[in-house]
Design a protein around this motif. Structure first.
Motif, mmCIF file in Angstrom:
data_model
loop_
_atom_site.group_PDB
_atom_site.id
_atom_site.type_symbol
_atom_site.label_atom_id
_atom_site.label_comp_id
_atom_site.label_asym_id
_atom_site.label_seq_id
_atom_site.Cartn_x
_atom_site.Cartn_y
_atom_site.Cartn_z
ATOM 1 N N TYR A 42 -35.065 -63.770 81.593
ATOM 2 C CA TYR A 42 -36.280 -63.949 82.376
ATOM 3 C C TYR A 42 -35.854 -64.226 83.811
ATOM 4 N N LEU A 43 -36.583 -63.643 84.759
ATOM 5 C CA LEU A 43 -36.139 -63.725 86.146
ATOM 6 C C LEU A 43 -36.940 -64.726 86.965
ATOM 7 N N ALA A 44 -36.194 -65.524 87.760
ATOM 8 C CA ALA A 44 -36.809 -66.375 88.770
ATOM 9 C C ALA A 44 -36.903 -65.628 90.101
ATOM 10 N N GLY A 45 -36.145 -64.544 90.241
ATOM 11 C CA GLY A 45 -36.174 -63.736 91.455
ATOM 12 C C GLY A 45 -35.620 -62.362 91.166
ATOM 13 N N ASP A 46 -36.233 -61.322 91.748
ATOM 14 C CA ASP A 46 -35.738 -59.975 91.506
ATOM 15 C C ASP A 46 -35.075 -59.404 92.745
ATOM 16 N N PHE A 47 -34.558 -58.192 92.603
ATOM 17 C CA PHE A 47 -33.784 -57.557 93.667
ATOM 18 C C PHE A 47 -34.674 -57.165 94.837
ATOM 19 N N GLY A 48 -34.197 -57.468 96.066
ATOM 20 C CA GLY A 48 -34.886 -57.028 97.269
ATOM 21 C C GLY A 48 -36.099 -57.835 97.648
ATOM 22 N N GLU A 49 -36.431 -58.874 96.856
ATOM 23 C CA GLU A 49 -37.630 -59.627 97.215
ATOM 24 C C GLU A 49 -37.402 -60.409 98.507
ATOM 25 N N ILE A 50 -38.493 -60.778 99.142
ATOM 26 C CA ILE A 50 -38.444 -61.377 100.471
ATOM 27 C C ILE A 50 -38.081 -62.846 100.365
ATOM 28 N N ARG A 51 -36.978 -63.208 101.030
ATOM 29 C CA ARG A 51 -36.498 -64.583 101.105
ATOM 30 C C ARG A 51 -36.375 -64.985 102.572
ATOM 31 N N PRO A 52 -36.209 -66.281 102.874
ATOM 32 C CA PRO A 52 -36.041 -66.679 104.279
ATOM 33 C C PRO A 52 -34.833 -65.992 104.918
ATOM 34 N N ASN A 53 -35.088 -65.144 105.882
ATOM 35 C CA ASN A 53 -34.067 -64.454 106.679
ATOM 36 C C ASN A 53 -33.200 -63.475 105.888
ATOM 37 N N HIS A 56 -33.372 -60.551 98.921
ATOM 38 C CA HIS A 56 -32.574 -61.079 97.815
ATOM 39 C C HIS A 56 -31.641 -59.987 97.306
ATOM 40 N N SER A 57 -30.349 -60.311 97.220
ATOM 41 C CA SER A 57 -29.337 -59.288 96.974
ATOM 42 C C SER A 57 -29.010 -59.067 95.504
ATOM 43 N N GLY A 58 -29.680 -59.767 94.617
ATOM 44 C CA GLY A 58 -29.414 -59.584 93.192
ATOM 45 C C GLY A 58 -30.623 -59.988 92.382
ATOM 46 N N ILE A 59 -30.367 -60.441 91.159
ATOM 47 C CA ILE A 59 -31.434 -61.004 90.331
ATOM 48 C C ILE A 59 -31.048 -62.435 89.971
ATOM 49 N N ASP A 60 -32.046 -63.317 89.939
ATOM 50 C CA ASP A 60 -31.833 -64.706 89.531
ATOM 51 C C ASP A 60 -32.319 -64.863 88.091
ATOM 52 N N GLU A 173 -22.202 -52.320 99.491
ATOM 53 C CA GLU A 173 -23.651 -52.169 99.413
ATOM 54 C C GLU A 173 -24.128 -52.723 98.077
ATOM 55 N N THR A 174 -25.166 -53.540 98.105
ATOM 56 C CA THR A 174 -25.669 -54.142 96.873
ATOM 57 C C THR A 174 -26.737 -53.249 96.246
ATOM 58 N N ILE A 175 -26.718 -53.166 94.924
ATOM 59 C CA ILE A 175 -27.540 -52.218 94.167
ATOM 60 C C ILE A 175 -28.443 -52.978 93.203
ATOM 61 N N ASN A 176 -29.656 -52.522 93.056
ATOM 62 C CA ASN A 176 -30.590 -53.139 92.113
ATOM 63 C C ASN A 176 -30.023 -53.047 90.691
ATOM 64 N N PRO A 177 -29.700 -54.177 90.046
ATOM 65 C CA PRO A 177 -29.129 -54.121 88.691
ATOM 66 C C PRO A 177 -30.030 -53.429 87.676
ATOM 67 N N LEU A 178 -31.341 -53.447 87.907
ATOM 68 C CA LEU A 178 -32.249 -52.804 86.956
ATOM 69 C C LEU A 178 -32.096 -51.292 86.971
ATOM 70 N N THR A 179 -31.547 -50.729 88.072
ATOM 71 C CA THR A 179 -31.316 -49.285 88.134
ATOM 72 C C THR A 179 -30.002 -48.897 87.458
ATOM 73 N N LEU A 180 -29.208 -49.891 87.069
ATOM 74 C CA LEU A 180 -27.906 -49.618 86.453
ATOM 75 C C LEU A 180 -27.826 -50.154 85.020
ATOM 76 N N GLY A 181 -28.972 -50.312 84.394
ATOM 77 C CA GLY A 181 -28.958 -50.578 82.963
ATOM 78 C C GLY A 181 -29.217 -52.006 82.530
ATOM 79 N N ILE A 182 -29.293 -52.972 83.458
ATOM 80 C CA ILE A 182 -29.650 -54.337 83.068
ATOM 81 C C ILE A 182 -31.143 -54.345 82.737
ATOM 82 N N LYS A 183 -31.487 -54.800 81.542
ATOM 83 C CA LYS A 183 -32.856 -54.655 81.059
ATOM 84 C C LYS A 183 -33.627 -55.979 81.116
#
Length: 566
Positions: A42-53, A56-60, A173-183
């Protein structure tokens, strides 16, 4: 000789594999990577979401509000980097995989025994709690499913979780883990809760850009506005929205945003990857003045002239619109998450025929395309080329010296204009400060110390925001508060000696502990100010002397010394 030859062959193979992936997201099977935790994700944060400055570079990944879950290597590879930060990722592991991808695991509670041994070696070698070092491919190899660490809450984490990333090994370059098979289970459509119309015309975008709010109606993917929207001149849209995933109440970011005008796509973003050098451009992706003033995050449906980010897949006239007729026009605002759950806001616009006024700058007009210089008596400013996202109507003023200051307060434009990186700010101190020149700090009235170095008659700092700045002398040493430590203490039944440290102005630069004159590892959590040493076999039974030296960024030093027993 054989080991050296083996290393060279592995390195050549690794480089060849990595180069093949430089310009694209690696093509891999959906089962190449396993999940990094053996719990439902379960995610507290997903890839690319808006954070202060930053984006987000990954998933939490949530860890049930506790630490200590085993963290697994998501695929075969080797440990390429180990890092201990005071903030940031805290304890972090990097694994290079043969397919040209690096996996990153942050905020870890502790490393496995082999990794910890390597970290401790470097900490003692460098005599530093913080460390960041690379490893050769033959040093620590791992198999898919090996336990590499345990989840935690170290560094800049605001609560226990695992921060997980996948990166292009060669480009970083950081990549959305959901595009590489993390479900992740996600059957929930994005929520839209507000729409904004912006009047752009020929003026730079700033806090004075006219905008109007419209309430949206609808739910479950279907939204509309209650009225036809009257428009004029050159205009753009903005939206407040979020996504949610199954089993979590967190408001996450959007994977893609598309705007259609009369069925023609004029704006589209897909956040599948990005470069760290452009992550701060999140402040151009949103209505930054609105966020600073009200806390409301409005995602702009148009791009700045210097947007920096590169995940605009379609961008016509920067997403801005100008109507040349008085007909009704259809607009669709389409939001998607990675699983394809879709929400659409539909509405109509019509030209009002009103001609907007011509823009007139009030101050010095600065271009985002050039280096910009400003000098006024005791203040000098140099803004590098490309550091502005849009042209800037630069404002400057001065107010009286604060009671604790060593200069007047200089109002360098205002905090509502974002910058992509640092600029040079030089302030000339008062004439009567000669004994304290090296102790001067550039202060921001809202965000505190910006550092500062005295050079050629000025105190020079490199802030990343505009605002109100003045000089202040920092001659006060840091504070050391012993928690379970005192002269003559007996630690035979205690595993740690604990302190809290702080500094009132320029911030803590370093800390150094020693027992019987020998450097010891002191661990630090900046969130709580807690500093501690865990006893090991290096401290034998008997009487010992302990010394702790804490230094701030202006070289003010505090020393604490005791004798203790083990």
């Amino acid at each position: 000789m054989i080991k050296r030859l083996l290393f060279i062959l592995i390195l050549i193979a690794s480089i060849a594999s990595t180069k093949a992936q430089v310009n694209s997201v690696p093509a891999i099977s959906t089962d190449y990577f396993r999940n990094p935790l053996d719990i439902t994700l379960y995610l507290a944060g997903d890839f690319g979401e808006i954070r202060p400055n930053h984006f987000h570079s990954g998933i939490d990944i949530k860890t049930n509000q506790r630490e200590g879950y085993p963290v697994y290597a998501v695929a075969n590879g080797y440990i390429s980097r180990l890092r201990v930060q005071i903030g940031g990722f805290g304890n972090a592991v990097y694994i290079n995989h043969p397919n040209g991808v690096t996996s990153v695991y942050g905020h870890l509670q502790k490393f496995n025994e082999k990794l910890l041994s390597s970290v401790r070696y470097h900490q003692y070698k460098e005599q530093s709690f913080t460390t960041d070092f690379s490893l050769l491919p033959i040093e620590i190899q791992v198999k898919k499913g090996d336990i590499i660490a345990w989840s935690g809450n170290t560094g800049g984490s605001s609560g226990p979780h695992l921060h997980f990333e996948l990166r292009n090994t060669l480009t970083e370059e950081t990549i959305n883990p959901l595009t590489l098979g993390i479900k992740i289970s996600d059957r929930i459509k994005p929520t839209i809760n507000g729409f904004y119309l912006y009047q752009i015309d020929d003026a730079p975008f700033n806090e004075f850009t006219p905008k109007k709010y419209f309430q949206t109606v609808g739910s479950n993917g279907n939204y509309s506005l209650k009225q036809v929207i009257p428009v004029s001149g050159l205009f753009g849209f903005g939206i407040t929205a979020y996504d949610q995933m199954d089993g979590a109440a967190n408001h996450n970011g959007l994977f893609s945003t598309t705007i259609k005008l009369d069925d023609e796509v004029i704006y589209e973003t897909v956040i599948s990857k990005f470069s760290f050098e452009n992550t701060r451009a999140v402040n151009a992706y949103i209505d930054y003045p609105s966020k600073i003033k009200t806390g409301i995050v409005i995602q702009k449906g148009f791009a700045s002239p210097n947007p920096k980010v590169r995940f605009y897949s379609i961008l016509k006239n920067n997403g801005l619109i100008s109507l040349n007729d008085e007909a009704l026009h259809d607009v669709e605002y389409i939001l998607k998450d990675y699983e394809g759950n879709t929400s659409i806001l539909r509405f109509k616009i019509k030209s009002s025929g009103i001609k907007p006024p011509t823009y007139q700058p009030k101050g010095q007009l600065m271009s985002y395309k050039t280096v910009n210089n400003f000098e006024n008596g005791p203040v000098k400013i140099i803004i590098p080329e490309g550091n502005l996202y849009d042209d800037l109507d630069f404002q400057y003023s001065v107010s009286t010296q604060p009671s604790n200051g060593s200069s007047k307060i200089f109002h360098i434009h205002n905090k509502l204009t974002p910058l992509h990186d640092a600029y040079l700010l030089a302030i000339k101190p008062d004439d009567n400060l000669s004994p304290y020149l090296q102790k001067l700090v550039v202060m921001n009235t809202e965000s505190g110390s910006q550092g500062g170095e005295f050079k050629d008659g000025f105190v020079i700092a490199y802030p990343k925001t505009f605002g109100n700045f003045y000089l202040r002398v920092d001659s006060i040493a840091p504070t050391i508060v012993p928690v379970n430590v005192k002269e003559g203490a007996n630690f035979s039944q205690t595993s740690k000696m604990i302190f809290r440290i702080s500094d009132n102005l320029s911030g803590i630069k370093s800390f150094k502990g020693s027992i019987d004159g020998q450097w010891i590892l002191m661990e630090y959590d900046y969130k709580t100010g807690k500093l501690w040493h865990t006893f090991d076999e290096k401290t034998s039974f008997g009487k010992h002397s302990f010394q702790l030296i804490v230094t701030d960024n202006k070289e003010n030093e505090k020393t604490y010394s005791i004798n203790f027993f083990r």
